[in-house]
Design a protein around this motif. Structure first.
Motif, PDB file in Angstrom:
ATOM      1  N   ARG A  37     -36.781 -63.167 -37.453  1.00 60.61           N
ATOM      2  CA  ARG A  37     -37.448 -64.117 -38.345  1.00 60.61           C
ATOM      3  C   ARG A  37     -38.270 -65.082 -37.484  1.00 60.61           C
ATOM      4  O   ARG A  37     -37.915 -66.254 -37.325  1.00 60.61           O
ATOM      5  CB  ARG A  37     -36.422 -64.877 -39.190  1.00 60.61           C
ATOM      6  CG  ARG A  37     -35.543 -63.966 -40.062  1.00 60.61           C
ATOM      7  CD  ARG A  37     -34.498 -64.744 -40.833  1.00 60.61           C
ATOM      8  NE  ARG A  37     -33.580 -63.874 -41.529  1.00 60.61           N
ATOM      9  CZ  ARG A  37     -33.744 -63.441 -42.781  1.00 60.61           C
ATOM     10  NH1 ARG A  37     -34.810 -63.812 -43.460  1.00 60.61           N
ATOM     11  NH2 ARG A  37     -32.860 -62.638 -43.341  1.00 60.61           N
ATOM     12  N   VAL A  43     -40.033 -61.642 -41.898  1.00 64.14           N
ATOM     13  CA  VAL A  43     -38.806 -60.886 -41.635  1.00 64.14           C
ATOM     14  C   VAL A  43     -39.229 -59.510 -41.139  1.00 64.14           C
ATOM     15  O   VAL A  43     -39.871 -58.753 -41.878  1.00 64.14           O
ATOM     16  CB  VAL A  43     -37.921 -60.749 -42.892  1.00 64.14           C
ATOM     17  CG1 VAL A  43     -36.567 -60.145 -42.507  1.00 64.14           C
ATOM     18  CG2 VAL A  43     -37.724 -62.086 -43.584  1.00 64.14           C
ATOM     19  N   ASP A 101     -39.869 -60.640 -46.849  1.00 67.27           N
ATOM     20  CA  ASP A 101     -40.971 -61.081 -45.994  1.00 67.27           C
ATOM     21  C   ASP A 101     -42.129 -61.495 -46.902  1.00 67.27           C
ATOM     22  O   ASP A 101     -42.667 -60.690 -47.661  1.00 67.27           O
ATOM     23  CB  ASP A 101     -41.423 -59.962 -45.060  1.00 67.27           C
ATOM     24  CG  ASP A 101     -42.506 -60.415 -44.097  1.00 67.27           C
ATOM     25  OD1 ASP A 101     -42.216 -60.564 -42.900  1.00 67.27           O
ATOM     26  OD2 ASP A 101     -43.657 -60.647 -44.540  1.00 67.27           O
ATOM     27  N   ALA A 342     -34.142 -67.775 -49.473  1.00 67.78           N
ATOM     28  CA  ALA A 342     -35.202 -67.037 -48.764  1.00 67.78           C
ATOM     29  C   ALA A 342     -36.341 -66.752 -49.726  1.00 67.78           C
ATOM     30  O   ALA A 342     -36.942 -65.677 -49.704  1.00 67.78           O
ATOM     31  CB  ALA A 342     -34.648 -65.743 -48.177  1.00 67.78           C
TER      32      ALA A 342
END
Length: 511
Positions: A37, A43, A101, A342
């Protein structure tokens, strides 16, 4: 003893199993790893690790059962991931992972404006979100031009393993349908105009279905892995879909709940039934793992990752935390958590969402926090299920799978919050087992194909406690309102986090 070998490349570990013709696991192996990360919202993972871990796992499994005759290999992996390689199959940069991501927000906005929401949905089945592969390909082209100039092939974990094992350059339809908007979901083929516009000189992988045979193990791969040369290898697919296969949750009307680092949900229906009907901007409409099926899918960005964070933060082990959470009881003594640590995927599709813990007092304990985290993931599952049903999904059977099913409390909390009855199969090891089953099916003699219901029967059924319905109905209403009320503030905080994680000097690639 005839066996199939299945390996899955997951977010936090790679898992492999050696399974006999009756579905009995005769050996298993795991390799833990971590994703990188490097910045907020990024990610990624070195794709070379996937092959290294596959080789290590295959050798351990074969050594564990010397009498095994490996007759087929199944591959699976997290996704959709974007691993770009050069002409010699060397990665040009680390693989960009799936919807966790969120780096490609600018590309999502630009592609949506250029192509139009209606056309994107018509061709690809879904709007563009952080889950879509196309904008991440565009991100590499725009942000890392030297890597992009070398890029010639596109892989995901399963297709990368198939390539290394057989030399085949092939991607399954399900994975391809998540390289939105470059795949035409109705025609089941690459959408050439948009591929040429956004994928440039990258060669299009051939397309197959998850259980098709991609090729056979080469002499070089046999030398590296110990698997006999000539052994068939399936095309494989993304882990969540292989997990659905592992528990038989891939028939029309089924909903699979995958308890893992993230939580994933897949509802299956026939291709005809889904044409234009089960499409909503809040979820993902994809090709199924098998011809003639479509899926309406959703995913949380954190679930097991959130409980692991709390374990590390409190320096306690899971049995302790689960015992404390059981003592806390339903409602976590007045705590309410948003599990968006996240960002979040479905149904809010908000990469700038952040975790919120509301109602904290000095009297609250780690058990209350852990209970609130379990309830937060359950509330998020309910949000997804209600969104699916609003889009027309006919959910008739729910099957739970994944490492999180080992904790009875988490299963019960999800059933209580959602009102869903969950079937839990005897084997919940997940995608590696499903990959083995697909390999067994692909290599079976005519008339002797295995049945997953015989390999992996239902072991228990989890039913909701009706006395908790009123409590959790009220908590769900607050859950939805808490996100709406806190959204603007957490978006501002997400901007601060991005600025704090952005290097003050340019990277070599960007300079």
């Amino acid at each position: 003893m005839r066996c199939t070998l299945g390996v899955d490349m997951g977010t936090s570990s790679s898992k492999g199993v050696l399974v006999d013709a009756d579905g009995v696991i005769v050996a298993s192996a795991t390799r833990a790893h971590e994703v990188d990360r490097p910045r907020s919202g990024w990610v990624e993972m070195d794709g070379r690790v996937w092959w290294e871990e596959f080789v290590s796992i295959a050798r351990e499994l074969i050594a564990a059962e010397p009498t095994a005759q490996v007759v087929g290999v199944g591959v699976s992996g997290m996704g959709p991931c974007i691993l770009l390689t050069d002409e010699a199959d060397e990665p040009v940069r680390p693989a960009i992972l799936y919807g966790v991501d969120t780096r490609a927000t600018a590309q999502i906005a630009r592609m949506t404006a250029d192509l139009g929401v209606d056309d994107i949905t018509r061709v690809g089945g879904s709007t563009l979100t952080s889950q879509a592969g196309g904008p991440k390909i565009a991100w590499v082209a725009e942000e890392e031009p030297r890597a992009w100039d070398r890029a010639r092939r596109l892989f995901m974990p399963a297709s990368w393993l198939a390539r290394r094992l057989t030399g085949a350059y092939v991607l399954d339809h399900q994975s391809a349908s998540q390289v939105s908007p470059l795949y035409d979901i109705e025609r089941e083929q690459w959408h050439d105009p948009w591929w040429q516009r956004y994928a440039g000189d990258i060669a299009q992988p051939a397309l197959g279905w998850a259980g098709d045979i991609a090729g056979r193990v080469t002499a070089d791969a046999a030398s590296a892995t110990g698997i006999p040369a000539g052994t068939p290898v399936i095309v494989g697919t993304i882990d969540a879909w292989t997990e659905a296969v592992s528990v038989g949750a891939h028939e029309a009307g089924d909903l699979m709940l995958m308890y893992g680092t993230t939580m994933f949900m897949i509802h299956t229906n026939s291709a005809d039934a889904s044409a234009g009907a089960l499409r909503t901007p809040s979820m993902w409409t994809t090709a199924g793992a098998f011809a003639g099926t479509r899926n309406l899918a959703g995913g949380l960005s954190t679930s097991g990752a959130l409980t692991a964070w709390l374990r590390d933060l409190t320096d306690a082990d899971y049995p302790e935390l689960l015992a404390d959470a059981a003592t806390s009881g339903p409602g976590a003594r007045g705590l309410l958590m948003l599990p968006y640590f996240a960002g979040e995927r479905t149904p809010i599709q908000d990469p700038d969402a952040r975790g919120v813990i509301a109602g904290l007092t000095l009297a609250h304990t780690r058990g209350d926090l852990y209970r609130a985290a379990l309830e937060a993931t359950a509330l998020a599952v309910r949000h997804n299920v209600e969104t699916m049903r609003a889009a027309g999904a006919d959910i008739r059977r729910i099957v739970a799978v994944g490492g999180g099913t080992q904790g009875q409390l988490w299963l019960q909390v999800v059933s209580d919050v959602t009102g869903l009855v969950q079937e839990v199969p005897a084997t919940t090891i997940g995608a590696s087992y499903g990959a083995s089953f697909l390999a067994a099916t692909a290599t079976a003699h005519t008339g002797g194909e295995p049945r997953i219901a015989e390999w992996n029967p239902v072991a228990q059924t989890v039913t909701p406690d009706p006395t908790l319905r009123t409590l959790y109905d009220a908590l769900f209403d607050r859950y939805v309102r808490l996100y709406e009320a806190s959204r603007d503030v957490v978006h501002e905080l997400a901007d601060d986090q991005r600025r704090a994680s952005t290097p003050t000097t340019p990277t070599p690639e960007a300079s």
